[in-house]
Scaffold this motif. Structure first.
Motif, mmCIF file in Angstrom:
data_model
loop_
_atom_site.group_PDB
_atom_site.id
_atom_site.type_symbol
_atom_site.label_atom_id
_atom_site.label_comp_id
_atom_site.label_asym_id
_atom_site.label_seq_id
_atom_site.Cartn_x
_atom_site.Cartn_y
_atom_site.Cartn_z
ATOM 1 N N ALA A 241 2.393 56.754 -7.575
ATOM 2 C CA ALA A 241 2.685 55.675 -7.696
ATOM 3 C C ALA A 241 1.617 54.700 -8.605
ATOM 4 O O ALA A 241 1.952 53.932 -9.347
ATOM 5 N N ARG A 242 0.438 55.102 -8.127
ATOM 6 C CA ARG A 242 -0.767 54.420 -8.671
ATOM 7 C C ARG A 242 -0.905 54.685 -10.362
ATOM 8 O O ARG A 242 -1.340 53.913 -10.884
ATOM 9 N N THR A 243 -0.419 56.053 -10.616
ATOM 10 C CA THR A 243 -0.608 56.228 -11.863
ATOM 11 C C THR A 243 0.186 55.422 -12.871
ATOM 12 O O THR A 243 -0.080 55.169 -14.031
ATOM 13 N N VAL A 244 1.455 54.818 -12.473
ATOM 14 C CA VAL A 244 2.094 54.081 -13.231
ATOM 15 C C VAL A 244 1.457 52.933 -14.053
ATOM 16 O O VAL A 244 1.533 52.964 -15.255
ATOM 17 N N PRO A 245 0.795 52.140 -13.351
ATOM 18 C CA PRO A 245 0.373 50.926 -13.955
ATOM 19 C C PRO A 245 -0.834 51.378 -14.579
ATOM 20 O O PRO A 245 -1.195 50.799 -15.922
ATOM 21 N N ALA A 246 -1.664 52.313 -14.238
ATOM 22 C CA ALA A 246 -2.719 52.956 -15.009
ATOM 23 C C ALA A 246 -2.321 53.206 -16.341
ATOM 24 O O ALA A 246 -2.896 52.992 -17.140
ATOM 25 N N ILE A 247 -1.261 54.019 -16.781
ATOM 26 C CA ILE A 247 -0.797 54.585 -17.785
ATOM 27 C C ILE A 247 -0.551 53.304 -18.728
ATOM 28 O O ILE A 247 -1.095 53.141 -19.915
ATOM 29 N N MET A 248 0.181 52.324 -18.315
ATOM 30 C CA MET A 248 0.267 51.191 -19.198
ATOM 31 C C MET A 248 -1.006 50.467 -19.429
ATOM 32 O O MET A 248 -1.120 49.772 -20.576
ATOM 33 N N ALA A 250 -3.575 51.470 -20.144
ATOM 34 C CA ALA A 250 -4.417 52.269 -21.212
ATOM 35 C C ALA A 250 -3.538 51.864 -22.552
ATOM 36 O O ALA A 250 -4.144 52.594 -23.376
ATOM 37 N N GLY A 251 -2.607 51.092 -22.355
ATOM 38 C CA GLY A 251 -2.217 50.725 -23.701
ATOM 39 C C GLY A 251 -0.944 51.583 -24.421
ATOM 40 O O GLY A 251 -0.632 51.669 -25.347
ATOM 41 N N VAL A 252 -0.405 52.368 -23.563
ATOM 42 C CA VAL A 252 0.612 53.357 -23.709
ATOM 43 C C VAL A 252 1.851 52.977 -23.170
ATOM 44 O O VAL A 252 1.837 52.806 -21.864
ATOM 45 N N ILE A 253 2.944 52.632 -24.112
ATOM 46 C CA ILE A 253 4.337 52.560 -23.421
ATOM 47 C C ILE A 253 5.180 53.595 -23.606
ATOM 48 O O ILE A 253 5.653 53.750 -24.504
ATOM 49 N N ILE A 297 2.035 60.331 -31.162
ATOM 50 C CA ILE A 297 2.796 60.648 -29.759
ATOM 51 C C ILE A 297 1.910 61.715 -29.227
ATOM 52 O O ILE A 297 1.586 61.615 -27.926
ATOM 53 N N GLN A 298 1.261 62.684 -29.951
ATOM 54 C CA GLN A 298 0.402 63.686 -29.464
ATOM 55 C C GLN A 298 -0.929 63.084 -28.805
ATOM 56 O O GLN A 298 -1.222 63.370 -27.646
ATOM 57 N N ARG A 299 -1.419 62.165 -29.499
ATOM 58 C CA ARG A 299 -2.614 61.579 -28.940
ATOM 59 C C ARG A 299 -2.063 60.800 -27.601
ATOM 60 O O ARG A 299 -3.176 60.732 -26.606
ATOM 61 N N ASP A 300 -1.236 60.074 -27.725
ATOM 62 C CA ASP A 300 -0.826 59.380 -26.620
ATOM 63 C C ASP A 300 -0.320 60.023 -25.381
ATOM 64 O O ASP A 300 -0.861 59.809 -24.113
ATOM 65 N N ALA A 301 -0.032 61.331 -25.516
ATOM 66 C CA ALA A 301 0.479 62.224 -24.472
ATOM 67 C C ALA A 301 -0.878 62.855 -23.866
ATOM 68 O O ALA A 301 -0.906 62.825 -22.611
ATOM 69 N N VAL A 304 -2.181 60.071 -21.570
ATOM 70 C CA VAL A 304 -1.492 59.976 -20.597
ATOM 71 C C VAL A 304 -1.909 61.076 -19.427
ATOM 72 O O VAL A 304 -2.260 60.929 -18.294
ATOM 73 N N ALA A 305 -2.048 62.251 -20.189
ATOM 74 C CA ALA A 305 -2.353 63.716 -19.297
ATOM 75 C C ALA A 305 -3.788 63.311 -18.535
ATOM 76 O O ALA A 305 -3.910 63.390 -17.276
ATOM 77 N N GLU A 306 -4.772 62.834 -19.394
ATOM 78 C CA GLU A 306 -6.010 62.257 -18.584
ATOM 79 C C GLU A 306 -6.041 61.354 -17.774
ATOM 80 O O GLU A 306 -6.688 61.461 -16.531
ATOM 81 N N ILE A 307 -5.247 60.500 -17.713
ATOM 82 C CA ILE A 307 -5.143 59.318 -16.967
ATOM 83 C C ILE A 307 -4.474 59.790 -15.520
ATOM 84 O O ILE A 307 -5.127 59.778 -14.397
ATOM 85 N N ALA A 308 -3.601 60.750 -15.791
ATOM 86 C CA ALA A 308 -2.758 61.187 -14.778
ATOM 87 C C ALA A 308 -3.663 62.014 -13.878
ATOM 88 O O ALA A 308 -3.782 61.910 -12.244
ATOM 89 N N LEU A 309 -4.376 62.996 -14.597
ATOM 90 C CA LEU A 309 -5.320 63.791 -13.819
ATOM 91 C C LEU A 309 -6.394 63.126 -13.128
ATOM 92 O O LEU A 309 -6.839 63.466 -12.013
ATOM 93 N N GLY A 310 -6.753 62.040 -13.834
ATOM 94 C CA GLY A 310 -7.913 61.191 -13.339
ATOM 95 C C GLY A 310 -7.437 60.585 -11.782
ATOM 96 O O GLY A 310 -8.149 60.056 -11.024
ATOM 97 N N GLU A 311 -6.094 59.934 -11.902
ATOM 98 C CA GLU A 311 -5.596 59.441 -10.661
ATOM 99 C C GLU A 311 -5.187 60.517 -9.642
ATOM 100 O O GLU A 311 -4.429 60.138 -8.661
ATOM 101 N N GLY A 312 -5.497 61.839 -9.880
ATOM 102 C CA GLY A 312 -5.114 62.848 -8.875
ATOM 103 C C GLY A 312 -3.720 63.886 -8.867
ATOM 104 O O GLY A 312 -3.559 64.521 -7.912
ATOM 105 N N ALA A 313 -3.382 63.571 -10.278
ATOM 106 C CA ALA A 313 -2.326 64.771 -10.856
ATOM 107 C C ALA A 313 -2.845 66.018 -10.460
ATOM 108 O O ALA A 313 -3.849 66.403 -10.682
#
Ligand code: FAD
Length: 470
Positions: A241-248, A250-253, A297-301, A304-313
């Motif tokens: 759940a914490r990853t959700v606002p973290a993605i936003m 980072a400026g990715v919608i 899209i590729q760069r945004d993906a 997003v992957a970096e952020i998610a892994l950083g949050e514990g994915a």
């Protein structure tokens, strides 16, 4: 509002309906009445005396004039996929089905607008606009069966709301029949309109209690050329759940940002007999990105992957092909039906500011544990919209009845204390109306009652819905 004494649709009223609409549009057979008695809300059934299927707005107006003259309640019905009991004819009377009002009147490419009748199935409409290179984003998981009129009445959301908005963001005008049979029009193919009160937006989301929508003007977009999907598992609900606002942040919608708890995935796998990736994860995010530039899209993906892994994915899986993405979406859309087939259940549709998803989720689990009930959570995390399904399983009726309401009240109180509300997209309808005072003051509810009276002074249109009993 004082309760209005309603009359049943007597044989004389049914004869008047036949004279106005023709016999083929007036149904009193047991099968049709039984069908119109229920929707997708729990196991409730309230049979009407008659079902009518007018084929145009004049027919709808004729039904309302007859009903008003005899004080017979009328319940509008789309496809009956509602989850708050809005289409249940709780006072009997007439069910007015919009299934014969099912024309796509126009797809206007120059104005990026469409004009449709309310009985068009959402997916049929989406495919029709996609066939000419256009895009209608609102996509409730029930899109294969629900109607656009029902989507307007409930202001349906769905996964893509996180980027594109909910149904109301695409509605620029309507034609509707008032409870006394008068026809009104408001808005049109207009992107701007501040000409008086916005009757269109008042009727959108009014759950069939103010007017019956007979024509709809919808805004369209060009269809995005590319999309990709990530499936991201986590070992803890909190990290997910914490990853959700973290993605936003980072400026990715993303065009979809869905939260799936392990139990929701397990139940759906079992229901469909198909495996879902990472079934052991405590929770997963299903993230779709779309746009016209594949490189962006590729760069945004990657971001997003970096952020998610950083949050514990624990991993990031990419659905490489359109076919694989469609498979993932089919699984996601099946969750509601799968959970319903698992057990008697009660479905809540909480919504909070998205950054409050963590306290909502943890709070819901704590309340459930304290009351000894099982919850399965999933939903549109990007919108802060969490569907909390409370499953009865093998609980005795006595324990269930004892635990359920206090637990729901606590969950709603928590939601409101976090700046949220008690329904994000499924509406209040019949089953949630008693909880409305948790969300609104008596003054606010009185304003809503006054709006209802202004449209429907005798209260015959969809009575017993949305507003708490006086
Ligand atoms: C498996 C499943 C998945 C779902 N997923 C989602 C989702 O992702 N997002 C979401 O928002 N919802 C979802 N829903 C809920 C439901 O599909 C939506 O609320 C949908 O908009 C209801 O449309 P309907 O045509 O079935 O309306 P009904 O259920 O027939 O009616 C709903 C309400 O609209 C009123 N109404 C219908 N037509 C009109 C009209 N022409 N004029 C005035 N009032 C009218 C009815 O009186 C009733 O109050 C889901 C439901 C199911 C069963």
């Amino acid at each position: 509002m004082n309760p209005t004494p309603f009359n049943p649709a007597s044989p004389a009223v049914i004869d008047e309906l036949r004279a106005a609409l023709g016999a083929a549009a007036v149904h009193t057979d047991a099968e049709t009445l039984a069908f119109a008695a229920s929707d997708e809300t729990e196991d409730l059934a309230f049979p009407p005396e008659v079902v009518v299927t007018p084929a145009n707005a004049n027919g709808v107006a004729a039904v309302m004039r007859i009903a008003a003259r005899h004080r017979v309640p009328v319940t509008p019905r789309g496809a009956g996929t509602g989850l708050s009991g809005g289409a249940l004819p709780v006072h009997g009377g007439i069910v007015l089905s919009t299934r014969a009002l099912n024309r796509i009147v126009e797809i206007d490419r120059d104005n990026l607008m469409a004009v449709v009748e309310p009985g068009v199935i959402t997916q049929v409409f989406q495919e029709a606009v996609e066939a000419v290179g256009l895009f209608y984003p609102p996509d409730p998981a029930s899109r294969g069966s629900c109607f656009l009129g029902g989507n307007l009445a409930e202001c349906a959301g769905g996964p893509r709301a996180v980027k594109y908005g909910v149904t109301r963001d695409f509605v620029t005008g309507i034609e509707a029949v008032l409870p006394n049979g008068d026809l009104i029009r408001h808005g049109g193919k207009l992107l701007k309109n501040v000409t008086g009160y916005n009757l269109t937006q008042l009727i959108v989301g009014s759950e069939g209690t103010l007017a019956i929508i007979t024509k709809i003007y919808l805004r369209l977009l060009p269809v995005p050329r590319h999309r990709t999907m990530l499936l991201v598992p986590f070992d803890s609900l909190e990290a997910c759940a914490r990853t959700v606002p973290a993605i936003m942040n980072a400026g990715v919608i993303p065009s979809a940002l869905e939260f799936l708890e392990r139990d929701a995935i397990e139940i759906t796998q079992r229901h469909l007999g198909k495996p879902f990736p990472n079934p052991g994860a405590a929770a997963q995010l299903m993230i779709e990105l779309d746009g016209n530039d594949e490189g962006v899209i590729q760069r945004d993906a990657e971001r997003v992957a970096e952020i998610a892994l950083g949050e514990g994915a624990t991993d990031v899986l990419v659905a490489e092909t359109g076919a694989r993405m469609n498979e993932m979406w089919a699984l996601r859309r099946a969750i509601g039906v799968a959970v319903k087939s698992e057990s008697n259940y009660k479905e809540e549709d909480t919504v909070v500011p998205r950054a409050s998803l963590v306290p909502l989720l943890l709070g819901v689990k704590e309340i459930a544990a304290r009351h000894g009930i099982r919850t399965v959570c999933y939903g549109h995390a990007g919108d802060g919209n969490l569907h909390v399904n409370i499953l009865k399983m093998d609980m005795s009726d006595e324990r269930w009845n004892h635990a359920l309401e206090p637990a729901i009240r606590e969950m709603f109180e928590l939601t409101v204390s976090l700046g949220g509300l008690i329904s994000g997209e499924h509406g209040i309808g019949y089953v949630q109306k008693k909880y409305l005072p948790i969300a609104f003051s008596s003054e606010e509810i009185e304003i809503m009652r006054a709006i209802k009276r202004a449209f429907d002074p005798t209260g015959i249109l969809n009575p017993g819905k949305l507003l708490p009993d006086p």
